[in-house]
Write an enzyme that holds these catalytic residues in place. Structure first.
Site, short mmCIF file in Angstrom:
data_model
loop_
_atom_site.label_atom_id
_atom_site.label_comp_id
_atom_site.label_asym_id
_atom_site.label_seq_id
_atom_site.Cartn_x
_atom_site.Cartn_y
_atom_site.Cartn_z
CD GLU A 114 36.21 12.21 -1.58
OE1 GLU A 114 35.28 12.09 -2.39
OE2 GLU A 114 36.49 11.34 -0.73
CE LYS A 116 30.98 20.31 0.22
NZ LYS A 116 29.74 20.15 -0.48
CG ASP A 118 27.37 21.79 -7.04
OD1 ASP A 118 26.77 21.68 -5.95
OD2 ASP A 118 27.32 22.81 -7.74
CE1 TYR A 224 33.27 9.28 -9.56
CE2 TYR A 224 31.42 10.81 -9.77
CZ TYR A 224 32.49 10.15 -10.33
OH TYR A 224 32.79 10.34 -11.64
CE LYS A 315 31.34 24.78 -0.37
NZ LYS A 315 30.25 25.53 -0.67
CB CYS A 409 21.33 47.78 -38.45
SG CYS A 409 23.00 47.91 -37.81
CB CYS A 412 24.04 51.22 -40.78
SG CYS A 412 23.25 49.67 -41.24
CB CYS A 427 23.03 44.63 -39.84
SG CYS A 427 23.26 46.04 -40.93
CB CYS A 433 26.48 48.18 -41.55
SG CYS A 433 26.38 48.10 -39.77
O1 I6G Z 1 28.89 16.78 2.14
C1 I6G Z 1 30.00 16.09 2.00
C2 I6G Z 1 30.60 15.98 0.79
C3 I6G Z 1 31.76 15.26 0.61
C4 I6G Z 1 30.57 15.43 3.12
C5 I6G Z 1 31.74 14.69 2.97
C6 I6G Z 1 32.34 14.62 1.68
O2 I6G Z 1 33.45 13.91 1.58
C7 I6G Z 1 34.10 13.90 0.35
N1 I6G Z 1 32.29 14.08 4.03
C8 I6G Z 1 31.72 14.19 5.22
C9 I6G Z 1 32.37 13.54 6.37
C10 I6G Z 1 30.55 14.92 5.38
N2 I6G Z 1 29.97 15.55 4.33
C11 I6G Z 1 29.92 15.06 6.69
#
Ligand code: I6G
Length: 670
Positions: A114, A116, A118, A224, A315, A409, A412, A427, A433
């Site tokens: 899935e 990750k 931010d 989520y 990453k 400018c 020119c 300008c 120009c």
């Molecule tokens: O920091 C995390 C982000 C997403 C996670 C994680 C995760 O699962 C989608 N899953 C685990 C088991 C851990 N940190 C420790």
């Protein structure tokens, strides 16, 4: 005693609202319009106000309402909130997969994959199905109690759905701020004169760190879930993916991109697919999390230091990096816009080396307060041009000077200008120009300006690149020999061009004024100016008062004209053009009733492609017509653009002549 009918209605409203929330957030499939949802919530809130004794903490009306806290209290995580190991390459992934295969002695491992997100890791504790505590991850052992803030997030259920949930369950997941919500919040911050947030993660973190839940409630946060911590009163399913399905059935939102993939090949294919989709996803993601799906295998793998050996975060290349801003240069575009450009110490970001980033305009420089020598954060997402996100003020050395776009400018030397409420500084050199020269010449020669046949865009580029013309006036000094020498130019076409240049010398005052390419002076305004002032000298010498007295001339047009004719080099070019023989018939002021459309009444409806409604109105008035807002028996013509309203139908009914845009333009030019 409260009437049974009331308690039944309250129960049914709560159930219905929760069910709509489930459809909206978990199934991603809204089943009622917002207005209906609001109506139900209002009804519930009204009944609860009448019967406060019936309010329960899990009621959907009870998300906000707590008074601000003085501080957050600490929460001990009974099951540690661990971090994840990282993989930065296919090689790292292959090593991870090998370690897993060797430990469980099986090939072709199934991984639950899935995105990750931010955001911020959060723990949600549900006791008997009710949300009783929410905590941040903190250092993994101790977090902060943010229950009141978390309750304001609509995507987090206050009560689990169904009946088969365990008596105690800690759901873990990520609180995020979707990109669209982040953009909106930042626009609001700027409107309020407050500092915008650097990125969605910071905005989400800042929103959860509010002591007043009322503030958090105004922030567009979402959630989520990605797993569980504590659990009591239930045997775990055999697979992580099955556990996620369980969470979903209890009303927890799980990422719709989640998928079970097979082996390292499956992981890589998933990574490629998500990397491509990354910029189009609603939330910021910084990689992919892969978890061994089989819980039995997870137990065999166990943990190493503070991370599970059964999971890894692959990453994406970082989209933000820190570097030094060496200097700020200015680029003058082909339209004359001055764009400040940050020259950077080259830095690898978003998968490429970046050494320039646009700073857009003076407002952006002021907003960032960016100065030469600053340490800055550069962002490059997808194919979008690199941006400076923020300045790391703590690293600023000494007192570097603020940066301002110049008054002249850099190409020119003409004056630059910027209008109130407009972000662009440009300008005013126009024809003169060098940066704008090619565009200025193309405009001058175009059909609606001086109509020089045979002078296409390619030829203009060639003439300028070869240094044969510097200003538009130089066009009239070209000779046959010079033209023939140009690549791909035959004698016949050269002769034709010279003939058409000669022919173009006979023009009209309005075409000539339009051909000068002065900012905001379109064909109609040029026509209005010619009709009003009758001579070029009068236009060139008009002061603000005189200009503003002309219909359809506002302060911007007036200032553009005055700035243009104030510059000596522009006057020189105009004089050269006159001296090579450009001329036009003298305009004799006609009385209103001598004009070609005198006495005619027009109505304009719908959108015209080639001009705005005001421009069309001015063009008609120049020719003596009256323009009315409504159709009546007295109307002579109705001009109909795209998506016309009822006026067109009415005109048809009254048998009034209807002109489409093409017919209208033809009438104007005749
Ligand atoms: O920091 C995390 C982000 C997403 C996670 C994680 C995760 O699962 C989608 N899953 C685990 C088991 C851990 N940190 C420790």
């Amino acid at each position: 005693m409260v009437d049974k009918k009331i308690t039944t209605r309250i129960d049914s409203l709560r159930e219905e609202i929760n069910s709509h929330n489930y459809s909206y957030y978990v199934l991603d499939n809204p089943d009622v319009p917002d207005s209906e949802y609001d109506r139900l919530l209002n009804e519930l809130s009204n009944i609860e106000q009448q019967y406060p004794e019936l309010i329960t903490p899990d009621s959907p009306t009870q998300r906000v309402g707590a008074t601000p806290l003085d501080s957050f209290s600490e929460v001990q995580h009974e099951v540690l909130m661990l971090s994840l190991g990282n993989a930065f390459s296919e090689q790292d992934m292959s090593d991870f997969d090998r370690r897993v295969r060797e430990a469980v002695e099986k090939e072709n491992i199934e991984y639950a994959a899935e995105p990750k997100l931010d955001g911020l890791a959060i723990s949600l504790l549900y006791e008997k199905g009710l949300l009783v505590r929410a905590a941040t991850r903190g250092d993994g052992r101790t977090g902060e109690d943010v229950t009141l803030n978390i309750r304001t997030i609509d995507a987090i259920p206050l009560k689990l759905r169904g009946k088969d949930y365990p008596k105690l369950i800690e759901v873990r997941g990520e609180v995020v701020m979707p990109k669209s919500g982040f953009d909106k919040l930042n626009r609001q911050q700027l409107e309020k004169g407050e500092k915008p947030f650097v990125n969605p993660r910071n905005a989400a973190a800042g929103s959860l760190r509010q002591l007043d839940p009322g503030v958090t409630a105004t922030r567009p946060l979402s959630f989520y879930s990605y797993g569980i911590g504590l659990i009591e009163g239930m045997t775990l399913p055999n697979k992580h993916s099955e556990m996620m399905e369980k969470l979903k059935s209890w009303g927890m939102r799980i990422n719709p991109e989640s998928q079970v993939v097979k082996g390292q090949k499956g992981c890589n294919a998933y990574y490629e697919k998500l990397a491509e989709k990354r910029n189009d996803l609603p939330d910021e993601i910084d990689g992919i999390v892969y978890k061994v799906d089989d819980i039995k295998f997870q137990n065999i793998l166990g943990f190493v230091s503070r991370a599970p050996r059964w999971a890894i975060a692959r990453k994406f290349p970082a989209q933000e990096e820190m570097t030094t801003l060496l200097d700020i240069d200015i680029q003058v575009g082909r339209t004359g816009a001055l764009t400040p450009v940050a020259r950077l110490e080259p830095v690898f970001v978003g998968g490429v080396t970046v050494s320039n980033a646009t700073l857009h305009n003076q407002d952006e420089i002021d907003r960032l307060d960016v100065r030469a020598g600053d340490t800055v954060i550069v962002r490059r997402a997808g194919d979008v041009i690199p941006q400076i996100v923020s300045v790391v003020k703590s690293k600023r050395k000494g007192k570097p000077r603020r940066f301002y776009l110049p008054n002249t400018c850099p190409v020119c030397g003409s004056e630059t200008a910027r209008f109130e409420d407009e972000a662009v500084t440009f300008c005013t050199g126009g024809l003169y120009c060098e940066a704008q020269r090619k565009e200025a010449i193309k405009h001058f020669a175009s059909r609606r300006a001086m109509n020089v046949d045979g002078l296409g865009d390619k030829l203009v580029e060639q003439l300028v690149d070869e240094g044969l013309i510097h200003t538009i006036a130089d066009l009239y000094n070209l000779d046959l020999e010079q033209l023939i020498k140009l690549e791909r130019s035959g004698e016949k076409s050269a002769k034709n061009l010279l003939a058409s240049l000669e022919k173009s010398k006979k023009t009209t005052l309005s075409r000539f004024v339009f051909s000068l390419g002065i900012h905001s002076i379109g064909e109609t305004t040029a026509q209005t100016l010619a009709n009003h002032f009758l001579s070029l000298e009068n236009i060139m010498n008009a002061d603000e008062e005189k200009l503003l007295a002309v219909p359809d001339v506002g302060p911007i047009v007036a200032e553009n004209l005055m700035t243009f004719f104030k510059q000596t080099h522009n006057i020189e070019v105009v004089e050269q053009l006159i001296s090579v023989g450009i001329h036009w018939p003298k305009i004799v002021k006609k009385s209103q009733d001598e004009l070609p459309l005198a006495g005619k009444i027009f109505v304009v409806t719908g959108t015209l492609e080639s001009m705005g409604r005001n421009e069309a109105k001015a063009a008609l008035q120049n020719l003596g017509a009256k323009v009315s807002g409504s159709v009546s028996k007295k109307t002579d013509y109705v001009v109909v653009g795209e998506n016309p309203g009822s006026k067109a139908t009415k005109a048809e009914g009254l048998g009034i002549s209807i002109l489409d845009e093409k017919e209208f333009i033809k009438m104007l030019s005749q």
